[in-house]
Design a protein around this motif. Structure first.
Motif, PDB file in Angstrom:
ATOM      1  N   ALA A  40     -22.198  39.808 -33.147  1.00 13.09           N
ATOM      2  CA  ALA A  40     -22.372  41.187 -33.625  1.00 13.09           C
ATOM      3  C   ALA A  40     -23.517  41.279 -34.619  1.00 13.09           C
ATOM      4  O   ALA A  40     -24.344  42.195 -34.567  1.00 13.09           O
ATOM      5  N   ALA A  41     -23.587  40.307 -35.553  1.00 17.16           N
ATOM      6  CA  ALA A  41     -24.641  40.314 -36.577  1.00 17.16           C
ATOM      7  C   ALA A  41     -26.021  40.128 -35.949  1.00 17.16           C
ATOM      8  O   ALA A  41     -26.988  40.801 -36.326  1.00 17.16           O
ATOM      9  N   LEU A  42     -26.119  39.206 -34.976  1.00 19.83           N
ATOM     10  CA  LEU A  42     -27.403  38.962 -34.306  1.00 19.83           C
ATOM     11  C   LEU A  42     -27.851  40.187 -33.518  1.00 19.83           C
ATOM     12  O   LEU A  42     -29.040  40.537 -33.507  1.00 19.83           O
ATOM     13  N   ALA A  43     -26.903  40.855 -32.863  1.00 16.52           N
ATOM     14  CA  ALA A  43     -27.238  42.056 -32.090  1.00 16.52           C
ATOM     15  C   ALA A  43     -27.791  43.149 -32.994  1.00 16.52           C
ATOM     16  O   ALA A  43     -28.732  43.851 -32.632  1.00 16.52           O
ATOM     17  N   GLU A  44     -27.219  43.274 -34.177  1.00 14.33           N
ATOM     18  CA  GLU A  44     -27.669  44.308 -35.113  1.00 14.33           C
ATOM     19  C   GLU A  44     -28.954  43.927 -35.833  1.00 14.33           C
ATOM     20  O   GLU A  44     -29.559  44.748 -36.510  1.00 14.33           O
ATOM     21  N   SER A  45     -29.379  42.664 -35.693  1.00 17.13           N
ATOM     22  CA  SER A  45     -30.599  42.191 -36.362  1.00 17.13           C
ATOM     23  C   SER A  45     -31.708  41.878 -35.358  1.00 17.13           C
ATOM     24  O   SER A  45     -32.584  41.055 -35.630  1.00 17.13           O
ATOM     25  N   ASP A  46     -31.641  42.510 -34.191  1.00 19.73           N
ATOM     26  CA  ASP A  46     -32.687  42.368 -33.160  1.00 19.73           C
ATOM     27  C   ASP A  46     -32.824  40.944 -32.625  1.00 19.73           C
ATOM     28  O   ASP A  46     -33.906  40.533 -32.213  1.00 19.73           O
ATOM     29  N   SER A  47     -31.736  40.174 -32.667  1.00 16.98           N
ATOM     30  CA  SER A  47     -31.749  38.845 -32.044  1.00 16.98           C
ATOM     31  C   SER A  47     -30.816  38.896 -30.836  1.00 16.98           C
ATOM     32  O   SER A  47     -29.819  38.160 -30.738  1.00 16.98           O
ATOM     33  N   LEU A  48     -31.156  39.784 -29.911  1.00 17.60           N
ATOM     34  CA  LEU A  48     -30.268  40.118 -28.798  1.00 17.60           C
ATOM     35  C   LEU A  48     -30.033  38.938 -27.870  1.00 17.60           C
ATOM     36  O   LEU A  48     -28.920  38.728 -27.387  1.00 17.60           O
ATOM     37  N   GLN A  49     -31.053  38.142 -27.616  1.00 16.37           N
ATOM     38  CA  GLN A  49     -30.922  37.024 -26.680  1.00 16.37           C
ATOM     39  C   GLN A  49     -29.884  36.003 -27.183  1.00 16.37           C
ATOM     40  O   GLN A  49     -29.049  35.519 -26.418  1.00 16.37           O
ATOM     41  N   PHE A 104     -13.793  40.194 -30.405  1.00 15.42           N
ATOM     42  CA  PHE A 104     -14.646  40.169 -29.215  1.00 15.42           C
ATOM     43  C   PHE A 104     -15.133  41.574 -28.856  1.00 15.42           C
ATOM     44  O   PHE A 104     -16.310  41.769 -28.521  1.00 15.42           O
ATOM     45  N   LEU A 105     -14.251  42.562 -28.925  1.00 14.18           N
ATOM     46  CA  LEU A 105     -14.645  43.948 -28.617  1.00 14.18           C
ATOM     47  C   LEU A 105     -15.739  44.430 -29.565  1.00 14.18           C
ATOM     48  O   LEU A 105     -16.681  45.111 -29.149  1.00 14.18           O
ATOM     49  N   ASN A 106     -15.617  44.063 -30.834  1.00 14.26           N
ATOM     50  CA  ASN A 106     -16.637  44.454 -31.804  1.00 14.26           C
ATOM     51  C   ASN A 106     -17.998  43.862 -31.432  1.00 14.26           C
ATOM     52  O   ASN A 106     -19.026  44.540 -31.482  1.00 14.26           O
ATOM     53  N   ALA A 107     -17.993  42.578 -31.037  1.00 14.17           N
ATOM     54  CA  ALA A 107     -19.242  41.933 -30.635  1.00 14.17           C
ATOM     55  C   ALA A 107     -19.803  42.577 -29.362  1.00 14.17           C
ATOM     56  O   ALA A 107     -21.011  42.853 -29.272  1.00 14.17           O
ATOM     57  N   LYS A 108     -18.948  42.825 -28.377  1.00 16.57           N
ATOM     58  CA  LYS A 108     -19.397  43.416 -27.108  1.00 16.57           C
ATOM     59  C   LYS A 108     -20.025  44.794 -27.310  1.00 16.57           C
ATOM     60  O   LYS A 108     -21.058  45.121 -26.721  1.00 16.57           O
ATOM     61  N   MET A 109     -19.396  45.615 -28.142  1.00 17.13           N
ATOM     62  CA  MET A 109     -19.933  46.971 -28.318  1.00 17.13           C
ATOM     63  C   MET A 109     -21.253  46.937 -29.087  1.00 17.13           C
ATOM     64  O   MET A 109     -22.165  47.733 -28.819  1.00 17.13           O
ATOM     65  N   ARG A 110     -21.405  45.994 -30.039  1.00 15.36           N
ATOM     66  CA  ARG A 110     -22.666  45.881 -30.787  1.00 15.36           C
ATOM     67  C   ARG A 110     -23.794  45.407 -29.863  1.00 15.36           C
ATOM     68  O   ARG A 110     -24.920  45.896 -29.939  1.00 15.36           O
ATOM     69  N   VAL A 111     -23.470  44.439 -29.005  1.00 14.81           N
ATOM     70  CA  VAL A 111     -24.473  43.935 -28.058  1.00 14.81           C
ATOM     71  C   VAL A 111     -24.865  45.033 -27.062  1.00 14.81           C
ATOM     72  O   VAL A 111     -26.047  45.243 -26.780  1.00 14.81           O
ATOM     73  N   ALA A 112     -23.879  45.751 -26.515  1.00 12.28           N
ATOM     74  CA  ALA A 112     -24.164  46.837 -25.569  1.00 12.28           C
ATOM     75  C   ALA A 112     -25.028  47.913 -26.227  1.00 12.28           C
ATOM     76  O   ALA A 112     -25.964  48.438 -25.609  1.00 12.28           O
ATOM     77  N   PHE A 113     -24.744  48.226 -27.473  1.00  8.29           N
ATOM     78  CA  PHE A 113     -25.536  49.232 -28.195  1.00  8.29           C
ATOM     79  C   PHE A 113     -26.975  48.757 -28.374  1.00  8.29           C
ATOM     80  O   PHE A 113     -27.928  49.532 -28.191  1.00  8.29           O
ATOM     81  N   ALA A 114     -27.134  47.472 -28.717  1.00  8.30           N
ATOM     82  CA  ALA A 114     -28.485  46.923 -28.885  1.00  8.30           C
ATOM     83  C   ALA A 114     -29.251  46.913 -27.560  1.00  8.30           C
ATOM     84  O   ALA A 114     -30.481  47.063 -27.536  1.00  8.30           O
ATOM     85  N   GLN A 115     -28.503  46.741 -26.449  1.00  8.71           N
ATOM     86  CA  GLN A 115     -29.114  46.787 -25.110  1.00  8.71           C
ATOM     87  C   GLN A 115     -29.388  48.218 -24.638  1.00  8.71           C
ATOM     88  O   GLN A 115     -29.925  48.416 -23.558  1.00  8.71           O
ATOM     89  N   LYS A 116     -28.970  49.191 -25.456  1.00 10.47           N
ATOM     90  CA  LYS A 116     -29.059  50.621 -25.120  1.00 10.47           C
ATOM     91  C   LYS A 116     -28.193  50.976 -23.911  1.00 10.47           C
ATOM     92  O   LYS A 116     -28.449  51.934 -23.185  1.00 10.47           O
ATOM     93  N   ASP A 117     -27.175  50.152 -23.690  1.00 10.04           N
ATOM     94  CA  ASP A 117     -26.181  50.415 -22.651  1.00 10.04           C
ATOM     95  C   ASP A 117     -25.065  51.243 -23.305  1.00 10.04           C
ATOM     96  O   ASP A 117     -23.975  50.743 -23.606  1.00 10.04           O
ATOM     97  N   TYR A 118     -25.344  52.530 -23.539  1.00  8.15           N
ATOM     98  CA  TYR A 118     -24.459  53.363 -24.342  1.00  8.15           C
ATOM     99  C   TYR A 118     -23.128  53.642 -23.639  1.00  8.15           C
ATOM    100  O   TYR A 118     -22.113  53.878 -24.297  1.00  8.15           O
ATOM    101  N   GLU A 119     -23.117  53.592 -22.316  1.00  9.82           N
ATOM    102  CA  GLU A 119     -21.875  53.828 -21.580  1.00  9.82           C
ATOM    103  C   GLU A 119     -20.848  52.742 -21.896  1.00  9.82           C
ATOM    104  O   GLU A 119     -19.691  53.023 -22.230  1.00  9.82           O
TER     105      GLU A 119
END
Length: 673
Positions: free
Chosen positions: A291-300, A324-339
């Motif tokens: 979750a932290a990496l996704a929010e800090s532009d370290s998506l990969q 896990f849900l928290n991490a998944k939603m942060r990663v999806a948001f960073a991917q711009k997969d808003y659905e």
């Protein structure tokens, strides 16, 4: 991110579990108890059986406890009856969770307490009884019982001394009394430390750090955790060190220190590799880092961690689901997969809503607001943002109330300790025959002490102001003396050394060697420059306004800075001494601009407005923090400006901000003097 893995409110009473015998063996003991004709033998079998089935829900525990307690009372074995009453209370508290039945047993046991003769039964009883009320969330009653356990534990020097203090602190936490909880935790930590119970000492300090954090004392929480980390590494006996780093990361997230947050999460995972609870904590730690990496532009890197977690269903379900849900939603948001971000966000929100984890619900509300905003559903975005704001304000209000209560508790505790100390020191007086007279003496003494303290504070304050005033006068005297000495040296150099050099220059012109003439001319020029620096001759010859104009023109010619000058003639409105101080302040200000400001243009003006001479120096440089510069010991230039203003009764105003230049304004009232 889930706020904390280890809940501050999670506490398990410590007791030693005996190894359960199998069901057949327990039945055999029960049958022997019925066969025996001797009451003593029967009591012995019942005592053994009641001790064995304390944690055995497969056997008829309820009946056995009742029979044993009743028969022990009949045989006048009150200590044994109380021992099994305690076991019976514990059985209902942790085995059946029937708190109502446990409270009935507690009330029935009260009449037996005065007849107890064996040490440690009373503290054990009050401790187990307290946990019944604790687990059923009747915290005020639990605190009273824990306090009784503490009193008897001190008498018998049992383990419940430290444990009762710790339990009292936890009850205060649950009751929302932050101040009392903090004080009790500090005392419990000292008790565990003195007992050399390192694990419980570290656990207490960890609880204290979480308590501070939950109430906004982030620096205090960080201090506790840093000390805890150091102690844990030295003792090598604290299995939950990864969680300390995790909780540090949670605070970093609150303060938006994302670099430190990721660093602490990585340290948590590193420490977890050697932890005995590795498999238990790893899913939460990896999810938090993702979750932290996704929010800090370290998506990969975040996506890689998600894939690792998805290899095992235990990492994504059960108690690990919300991480896990928290991490998944942060990663999806960073991917711009808003659905998918919305899907995971709503699932997590539904898990949290209705619970008491308000900070996590607050985070979910904010996340959903951001997702709906990106989707274009402004109505739902606003609705969730309004909920987020409401919870945030509510938490902030609670924190402020608790902080206020904390300081009030500290004050009341210190006042109480002082009262106790005074009472002890005056026991002899209170026991004397003339009690009323002695009380008046005591109150009079306290009044005099208060008056003496007040007078001392006033005198100390006056002395401080007087010393400050003397320091200002001393500084001003130094500046005035310095100016007088500069003036004297300037005139001596001009009138004596300068005249001699001029005669020497004329004589050297009669010599054919031009080198001597040039050397003499350069020396005379340097001498005049030094003399001008010590005291501006133009100020004496031409007046204040012309001296300023001459200074600006000289700087304009010899620097790359573009100067603009607007002057009103103030020569007749200012005394010689004040003119010199204003001139020096202008010199100091322009010197600061040329050295530090990196300015391209400077505007200088003198205007006369409402019986006031206003000198303004404005530049387009990089600006600075005026208050910081004024309080820095290296900033002698700014302090010199302030002191010179005090000498001539002028007012100094400075406006500056980084990147926007500086405006310095000196306002000198016009007087008839």
């Amino acid at each position: 991110m889930r706020l904390y893995i280890l809940s501050l409110l999670f506490i398990i009473p410590i007791f030693s579990k005996a190894q359960d015998r199998d069901l057949e063996q327990n039945k055999s003991i029960w049958e022997n108890a019925h066969k025996e004709t001797s009451n003593q033998d029967r009591l012995k079998y019942l005592d053994s059986l009641a001790g064995e089935i304390r944690y055995d829900s497969t056997f008829n525990s309820d009946s056995i406890f009742r029979v044993t307690i009743s028969f022990a009372q009949k045989m006048d074995s009150v200590d044994m009856a109380m021992k099994h009453a305690i076991n019976f209370i514990n059985y209902h508290n942790y085995g059946t969770n029937d708190y109502k039945e446990a409270k009935k047993i507690i009330k029935a046991a009260y009449p037996l307490l005065p007849q107890v003769s064996k040490p440690n039964i009373l503290d054990d009883f009050y401790y187990e009884a307290a946990y019944v009320y604790y687990e059923s969330r009747h915290f005020e009653e639990a605190i009273k019982l824990f306090d009784s356990a503490y009193v008897y534990a001190k008498k018998y020097k049992s383990k419940y001394v430290e444990l009762s203090k710790f339990a009292i602190a936890m009850a205060h936490v649950n009751n929302g009394k932050f101040g009392e909880a903090s004080l009790e935790l500090q005392e419990a930590a000292t008790l565990f430390q003195n007992k050399k119970d390192t694990l419980m000492w570290l656990n207490t300090k960890n609880s204290m750090s979480i308590l501070y954090s939950k109430n906004g004392f982030y620096e205090a929480a960080k201090k506790e955790r840093n000390e805890l980390i150091k102690l844990a590494k030295i003792s090598n006996s604290f299995p939950n060190l990864p969680i300390i780093y995790y909780n540090n990361a949670a605070d970093d997230n609150k303060m938006n220190l994302q670099g430190s947050r990721i660093k602490n999460l990585k340290l948590a995972l590193t420490e977890n590799q050697i932890s005995e609870n590795k498999d238990y904590f790893e899913p939460a730690l990896k999810s938090g880092l993702a979750a932290a990496l996704a929010e800090s532009d370290s998506l990969q890197q975040a996506e890689k961690l998600i894939k690792e977690l998805e290899l095992d269903d235990e990492n994504t379900s059960g108690q690990n689901a919300h991480y896990f849900l928290n991490a998944k939603m942060r990663v999806a948001f960073a991917q711009k997969d808003y659905e998918n971000a919305l899907k995971y966000g709503l699932t997590l929100y539904n898990l949290k809503i209705g619970g008491d984890q308000y900070e996590e619900i607050q985070e979910s509300e904010l996340f959903l607001s951001e997702v709906y905003q990106n989707i274009g559903n402004k109505e739902k975005a606003f609705s969730h943002f309004k909920n987020y704001t409401k919870i945030k304000d509510s938490i902030g209000s609670i924190q402020k109330t608790r902080v206020l209560a904390y300081y009030q508790t500290i004050y009341e505790t210190e006042k109480r300790d002082l009262t106790i100390q005074n009472q002890k020191s005056n026991i002899a007086l209170l026991n004397s025959e003339n009690k009323v007279k002695n009380q008046w003496l005591l109150f009079g003494g306290m009044g005099l002490l208060g008056l003496f303290g007040f007078v001392t504070i006033v005198r100390s304050n006056n002395n401080t102001k007087r010393r400050q005033k003397l320091q200002e006068l001393f500084t001003q005297d130094i500046i005035n003396t310095q100016e007088q000495e500069r003036t004297r040296l300037a005139f001596e150099l001009h009138d004596s050394v300068g005249q001699q050099l001029m005669l020497l220059t004329r004589k050297l012109k009669t010599i054919d060697d031009p080198l001597f003439g040039t050397l003499a001319n350069d020396t005379l020029t340097n001498l005049r420059t030094i003399s001008q620096g010590l005291y501006p001759a133009t100020l004496e010859r031409l007046g204040f306004t012309s001296a300023i104009e001459d200074l600006i023109n000289e700087l304009d010619e010899n620097t790359e800075v573009f100067f603009t000058l607007e002057l009103e003639n103030a020569d007749k409105l200012i005394t010689k001494d004040k003119a010199l101080h204003l001139y020096r302040m202008l010199q100091e200000s322009l010197n600061n601009v040329l050295k530090h400001a990196e300015a391209k243009a400077v505007f200088v003006s003198i205007e006369i407005l409402s019986n006031t001479i206003i000198m303004t120096i404005k530049d387009n440089g990089k600006g600075f923090d005026y208050h910081k510069a004024l309080n820095t010991s290296k900033s002698l230039g700014m302090k010199s400006l302030v002191e010179r203003c005090k000498i001539i009764s002028a007012k100094l105003e400075v406006e500056s901000s980084l990147g926007k230049g500086t405006t310095l304004m000196i306002k000198l009232p016009i007087t008839n003097a």
